[in-house]
Write a protein that holds these residues in place. Structure first.
Motif, mmCIF file in Angstrom:
data_model
loop_
_atom_site.group_PDB
_atom_site.id
_atom_site.type_symbol
_atom_site.label_atom_id
_atom_site.label_comp_id
_atom_site.label_asym_id
_atom_site.label_seq_id
_atom_site.Cartn_x
_atom_site.Cartn_y
_atom_site.Cartn_z
ATOM 1 N N GLY A 261 6.904 21.260 8.317
ATOM 2 C CA GLY A 261 7.065 21.286 6.850
ATOM 3 C C GLY A 261 8.399 20.953 6.486
ATOM 4 O O GLY A 261 9.192 20.869 6.916
ATOM 5 N N GLY B 56 12.016 20.593 3.603
ATOM 6 C CA GLY B 56 12.500 21.128 2.963
ATOM 7 C C GLY B 56 13.603 21.996 3.429
ATOM 8 O O GLY B 56 13.492 22.083 4.928
ATOM 9 N N ASN C 110 12.354 17.759 15.257
ATOM 10 C CA ASN C 110 13.389 17.415 13.972
ATOM 11 C C ASN C 110 12.828 18.718 12.781
ATOM 12 O O ASN C 110 12.406 18.608 12.186
ATOM 13 C CB ASN C 110 11.049 16.351 13.025
ATOM 14 N N PHE D 263 17.791 22.813 9.703
ATOM 15 C CA PHE D 263 17.691 23.882 9.330
ATOM 16 C C PHE D 263 17.444 24.360 10.788
ATOM 17 O O PHE D 263 16.494 23.698 11.248
ATOM 18 C CB PHE D 263 16.651 24.332 7.631
HETATM 19 N N1 LIG Z 1 9.942 19.814 11.384
HETATM 20 C C1 LIG Z 1 9.891 20.769 10.375
HETATM 21 O O1 LIG Z 1 9.424 21.496 10.482
HETATM 22 C C2 LIG Z 1 10.872 21.116 9.374
HETATM 23 C C3 LIG Z 1 11.331 21.612 9.007
HETATM 24 C C4 LIG Z 1 12.844 21.989 7.585
HETATM 25 N N2 LIG Z 1 12.039 21.361 7.148
HETATM 26 C C5 LIG Z 1 14.361 21.044 8.670
HETATM 27 O O2 LIG Z 1 15.128 20.362 8.358
HETATM 28 O O3 LIG Z 1 14.435 22.292 9.202
#
Ligand SMILES: NC(=O)CC[C@H](N)C(=O)O
Length: 379
Positions: free
Chosen positions: A242, A244, A311, A314
């Protein structure tokens, strides 16, 4: 029509406007995947982000509903070198330009994407604005880029999540001739498992992969309390990817703590970061993140290297994790933590994307591992 990509540090890139003529803003990130642009457009993890694709030719094979990872694109805007005005593929039902216009996504093309990537790589991801038209006020666009909300501290998962509980339709997806695209699994004969999947912006290929392992999947909103999830009588619980920052998702962290040790749990990307926080660890932001389809991962359990889709911006700090957590995977590009497992509780997660879509299939085995974990727990 002319278009401008304005970055918060004052750097400007001029190109041509495609897709929706509207203005957009977001955190600018680059993705190095060679194929799979529609899966990238529709990955809800990109909410709040403008995506620079380094493949110099985008749009050439068009778009099809069968390649979507969600019901609509989630990227805020697209930056490309060449954006094909036509599609050349039998599967295409709409050219990429019309597709993005239909969903209001602006595109800036004829950009030297190599220069953008070098700038972001040297200076880190930053906020930006795409605007189109004549006589654009560059200073005002830069000021606007500086004024948009930072990704750090932002909960986007509760915005993109499903509003209602639903059963994933196991018959999806089909190809144009109506045949199922789900490959038969070695678990197809076994007993069906019931997985409850937390949707923080879930990619549909995760649901397909779980179905392929003979799981029935119930998808629930991000803030569903653990008690309500357990009342659905699952064999395992999944925490999705997800958009953020994971840190503000205290509700999700609390739910992991309640489920941990009581039922098998598996997390991908944002789900992995939530696991890290629930275990007492910390997350931090990488300089320019990992977004691409060729990231090497060392699997410490097998000694093998997997090529993976990634992707994320964080990451979980491995030093912050307690001794009862095992490091299972490491990203070989920068040695960051890429997977963890609890030493005694049925719980594991990865920072990368075993569902690929787009990307290599080396890590599909993780869905089988989750299935095995549920079978063993049932005994
Ligand atoms: N693909 C994801 O679940 C990204 C996780 C979180 N938003 C990040 O940028 O690290």
């Amino acid at each position: 029509m002319q278009a401008i990509l304005a970055l918060e540090d004052g750097r400007i890139f001029r190109g041509k406007s495609f897709g929706a003529g509207a203005e957009c803003s977001g955190e600018v990130v680059f993705n190095t995947s060679l194929t799979g642009y529609q899966e990238i457009f529709t990955d809800p993890s990109y909410a709040g982000q403008i995506v620079v694709l380094t493949n110099p030719h985008i749009g050439n094979y068009g778009t099809t509903p069968h390649d979507a990872e969600a019901t609509r694109p989630y990227i805020e805007g697209l930056v490309t070198r060449e954006f094909s005005p036509m599609s050349s593929n039998w599967r295409s039902t709409q050219v990429a330009d019309e597709y993005l216009e239909r969903y209001g996504v602006p595109v800036i093309a004829e950009i030297d994407t190599r220069a953008v990537v070098r700038h972001l790589r040297a200076n880190g991801v930053m906020r930006g604005v795409i605007a189109s038209g004549e006589n654009l006020d560059v200073d005002a666009l830069v000021a606007k880029a500086r004024s948009i909300k930072k990704m750090e501290g932002t909960d986007l998962a509760s915005i993109v999540t499903t509003r209602t509980v639903y059963q994933w339709d196991a018959n999806e997806p089909k190809n144009q001739t109506g045949d199922s695209l789900l490959m038969p699994s070695e678990n197809a004969e076994g007993k069906q498992m019931h997985v409850v999947a937390y949707d923080f912006g879930i990619k549909e290929n995760i649901l397909r992969m779980l179905t392929r392992e003979n799981c029935r999947v119930t998808v629930v909103p991000a803030k569903t309390p653990a008690e309500e999830v357990l009342a659905l009588n699952p064999d395992g619980v999944f925490f999705s990817n997800g958009p953020g920052d994971p840190e503000p998702l205290e509700y999700a962290v609390e739910n992991v703590r309640k489920l941990q040790g009581n039922i098998p749990i598996f997390g991908i990307c944002l789900g992995h970061q939530i696991f890290g926080l629930a275990l007492g660890g910390k997350t931090y932001k990488l300089k320019f993140g990992h977004h691409g389809g060729n990231h090497p991962i060392m699997n410490h359990q097998t000694g093998k290297v997997e090529i993976t889709a990634q992707n994320h911006n964080f990451n979980v700090d491995p030093e912050s994790l307690p001794a009862n957590v095992e490091r299972t995977h490491t990203n070989l590009n920068d040695q960051t933590l890429a997977g963890l497992k609890h030493k005694t509780d049925p719980m594991f997660s990865v920072q990368y994307h075993p569902e690929a879509s787009p990307g290599p299939h080396d890590s599909h085995y993780l869905f089988r591992d989750f299935r095995k974990m549920m079978e063993e727990w049932k005994k």
